[in-house]
Scaffold this motif. Structure first.
Motif, PDB file in Angstrom:
ATOM      1  N   GLY A  63       0.831  -1.196   0.000  1.00 52.41           N
ATOM      2  CA  GLY A  63       0.000   0.000   0.000  1.00 52.41           C
ATOM      3  C   GLY A  63       0.864   1.243   0.000  1.00 52.41           C
ATOM      4  N   SER A  64       0.830   2.012   1.089  1.00 49.55           N
ATOM      5  CA  SER A  64       1.575   3.260   1.150  1.00 49.55           C
ATOM      6  C   SER A  64       1.976   3.565   2.582  1.00 49.55           C
ATOM      7  CB  SER A  64       0.752   4.417   0.572  1.00 49.55           C
ATOM      8  OG  SER A  64      -0.419   4.645   1.354  1.00 49.55           O
ATOM      9  N   PHE A  65       2.876   4.537   2.747  1.00 51.96           N
ATOM     10  CA  PHE A  65       3.293   4.996   4.072  1.00 51.96           C
ATOM     11  C   PHE A  65       3.583   6.481   3.989  1.00 51.96           C
ATOM     12  CE2 PHE A  65       7.094   3.613   1.830  1.00 51.96           C
ATOM     13  CZ  PHE A  65       8.006   4.627   2.074  1.00 51.96           C
ATOM     14  N   LYS A  66       3.681   7.125   5.141  1.00 48.18           N
ATOM     15  CA  LYS A  66       3.984   8.553   5.206  1.00 48.18           C
ATOM     16  C   LYS A  66       5.322   8.755   5.911  1.00 48.18           C
ATOM     17  CE  LYS A  66      -0.853  10.129   5.369  1.00 48.18           C
ATOM     18  NZ  LYS A  66      -0.839  10.877   4.087  1.00 48.18           N
ATOM     19  N   ILE A  67       6.103   9.703   5.424  1.00 51.22           N
ATOM     20  CA  ILE A  67       7.392  10.017   6.033  1.00 51.22           C
ATOM     21  C   ILE A  67       7.748  11.465   5.693  1.00 51.22           C
ATOM     22  CG2 ILE A  67       8.723   9.166   4.060  1.00 51.22           C
ATOM     23  CD1 ILE A  67      10.816   8.146   6.037  1.00 51.22           C
ATOM     24  N   GLU A  68       8.457  12.120   6.596  1.00 52.35           N
ATOM     25  CA  GLU A  68       8.874  13.496   6.348  1.00 52.35           C
ATOM     26  C   GLU A  68      10.278  13.509   5.777  1.00 52.35           C
ATOM     27  OE1 GLU A  68       8.826  16.020   9.763  1.00 52.35           O
ATOM     28  OE2 GLU A  68       9.245  17.847   8.609  1.00 52.35           O
ATOM     29  N   ASP A  69      10.483  14.302   4.741  1.00 50.16           N
ATOM     30  CA  ASP A  69      11.802  14.425   4.123  1.00 50.16           C
ATOM     31  C   ASP A  69      11.792  15.667   3.239  1.00 50.16           C
ATOM     32  OD1 ASP A  69      14.440  13.780   3.133  1.00 50.16           O
ATOM     33  OD2 ASP A  69      13.994  11.676   3.499  1.00 50.16           O
ATOM     34  N   GLU A  70      12.913  15.868   2.555  1.00 52.50           N
ATOM     35  CA  GLU A  70      13.022  16.928   1.552  1.00 52.50           C
ATOM     36  C   GLU A  70      12.865  16.251   0.199  1.00 52.50           C
ATOM     37  OE1 GLU A  70      16.046  20.464   1.497  1.00 52.50           O
ATOM     38  OE2 GLU A  70      16.994  18.749   0.500  1.00 52.50           O
ATOM     39  N   TRP A  71      11.702  16.425  -0.413  1.00 54.27           N
ATOM     40  CA  TRP A  71      11.328  15.594  -1.556  1.00 54.27           C
ATOM     41  C   TRP A  71      11.804  16.203  -2.860  1.00 54.27           C
ATOM     42  CZ3 TRP A  71      10.250  11.031   0.010  1.00 54.27           C
ATOM     43  CH2 TRP A  71       9.643  10.857   1.258  1.00 54.27           C
ATOM     44  N   TYR A  72      12.623  15.456  -3.576  1.00 51.72           N
ATOM     45  CA  TYR A  72      13.145  15.899  -4.863  1.00 51.72           C
ATOM     46  C   TYR A  72      12.147  15.598  -5.977  1.00 51.72           C
ATOM     47  CZ  TYR A  72      17.981  16.819  -3.384  1.00 51.72           C
ATOM     48  OH  TYR A  72      19.109  17.335  -2.815  1.00 51.72           O
ATOM     49  N   THR A  73      12.017  16.533  -6.903  1.00 56.09           N
ATOM     50  CA  THR A  73      11.418  16.224  -8.191  1.00 56.09           C
ATOM     51  C   THR A  73      12.566  15.871  -9.132  1.00 56.09           C
ATOM     52  OG1 THR A  73      11.462  18.561  -8.869  1.00 56.09           O
ATOM     53  CG2 THR A  73       9.447  17.743  -7.826  1.00 56.09           C
ATOM     54  N   THR A  94      17.192   6.395  -4.367  1.00 56.28           N
ATOM     55  CA  THR A  94      16.036   6.896  -3.629  1.00 56.28           C
ATOM     56  C   THR A  94      16.241   8.361  -3.331  1.00 56.28           C
ATOM     57  OG1 THR A  94      14.648   6.653  -1.653  1.00 56.28           O
ATOM     58  CG2 THR A  94      17.000   6.190  -1.390  1.00 56.28           C
ATOM     59  N   SER A  95      15.180   9.168  -3.428  1.00 56.32           N
ATOM     60  CA  SER A  95      15.316  10.586  -3.090  1.00 56.32           C
ATOM     61  C   SER A  95      15.241  10.819  -1.591  1.00 56.32           C
ATOM     62  CB  SER A  95      14.231  11.414  -3.799  1.00 56.32           C
ATOM     63  OG  SER A  95      12.975  11.270  -3.179  1.00 56.32           O
ATOM     64  N   MET A  96      14.895   9.781  -0.814  1.00 55.15           N
ATOM     65  CA  MET A  96      14.906   9.933   0.644  1.00 55.15           C
ATOM     66  C   MET A  96      16.324  10.012   1.167  1.00 55.15           C
ATOM     67  SD  MET A  96      11.785   7.540   2.047  1.00 55.15           S
ATOM     68  CE  MET A  96      11.921   6.161   0.903  1.00 55.15           C
ATOM     69  N   GLY A  97      16.459  10.553   2.384  1.00 56.84           N
ATOM     70  CA  GLY A  97      17.789  10.547   3.002  1.00 56.84           C
ATOM     71  C   GLY A  97      18.306  11.912   3.373  1.00 56.84           C
TER      72      GLY A  97
END
Length: 247
Positions: free
Chosen positions: A189-199, A244-247
């Protein structure tokens, strides 16, 4: 479901080194331990997660090194571009990047850059079967993102290029392939997380998309677009590539 940075990096490590690799690393190469170069040089903006205080390793360096110790592979964290020189690069089984800017120049952190020979050796290593993980700002690496294009060798290798980001915020990430090694921890499914999201832009045609950026409700004009790949893998020659754009 909320996920922390450590779970993200473990996912990246598992995907980097291949199916079931975390359990069999020590048994491979006649018992030799796999070695991963975690490269954190900042020729452009330096993110706090890779900023060192004196000789102390940065947060991301400590986390990935700890994961390596727990799962049987050695992580060497470095900002020294000489680690890619032809006489040194053969010691690495894989590379992890959390980097910015043109790594062939000293740049912001003034550490030794990658030489022209080292850069060629790096691309040759991936093509010949070494692994690569790019985290977050790795897609904003090697040159000006406004001028690099889809045919740039680094953009082609990593599978896409940084196009911009908005304010840090909680976003919804959809799991596209829960069966891929390292992704099962995110559930289905899906999850939520806070980060600085790259396009991103210039996505490769052969991406194996693992996680999808859900853009509905996100704050910032750059996110006013359809959902797009957030974490993916692809093959570069014989080498496995993970971003991954996370991190």
């Amino acid at each position: 479901m909320s996920l922390n940075r450590r779970q993200l990096l473990l996912s990246a490590g598992a995907a980097l080194l291949g199916p079931q690799a975390l359990q069999v690393l020590a048994a491979q190469k006649g018992g030799a331990t796999k070695k991963v170069l975690f490269f954190t040089k900042s020729s452009g903006f330096q993110h706090s997660v890779i900023a060192r205080k004196g000789d102390a390793p940065a947060l991301a360096e400590r986390i990935l090194t700890e994961i390596g110790k727990e799962h049987g592979f050695e992580v060497v964290a470095s900002k020294d571009g000489r680690m890619f020189d032809p006489d040194k690069i053969g010691q690495w089984d894989a590379f992890a990047f959390e980097t910015t800017g043109d790594l062939t120049k000293p740049g912001t952190d003034k550490t030794p850059p990658i030489s022209a020979d080292g850069l060629k050796a790096f691309f040759d290593a991936i093509d010949s079967g070494k692994g690569f993980v790019g985290m977050h700002c790795a897609s904003d690496t090697f040159g000006d993102h406004r001028k690099m294009g889809a045919n740039d060798p680094y953009v082609k290798m990593i599978g896409g290029q940084f196009a911009g980001h908005g304010a840090q915020q909680v976003a919804t990430i959809e799991v596209a392939d829960p069966g891929f090694p390292g992704v099962s921890g995110f559930g289905t499914g899906s999850f939520k997380i806070e980060d600085e999201w790259y396009t991103q832009k210039y996505w490769a045609d052969d991406l194996h998309v693992l996680l999808v950026q859900k853009t509905e409700g996100m704050k910032g004009d750059m996110y006013h677009q359809p959902n797009f790949p957030e974490t993916w893998t692809r093959m570069q020659g014989k080498g496995r590539v993970f971003y991954t754009s996370m991190g």
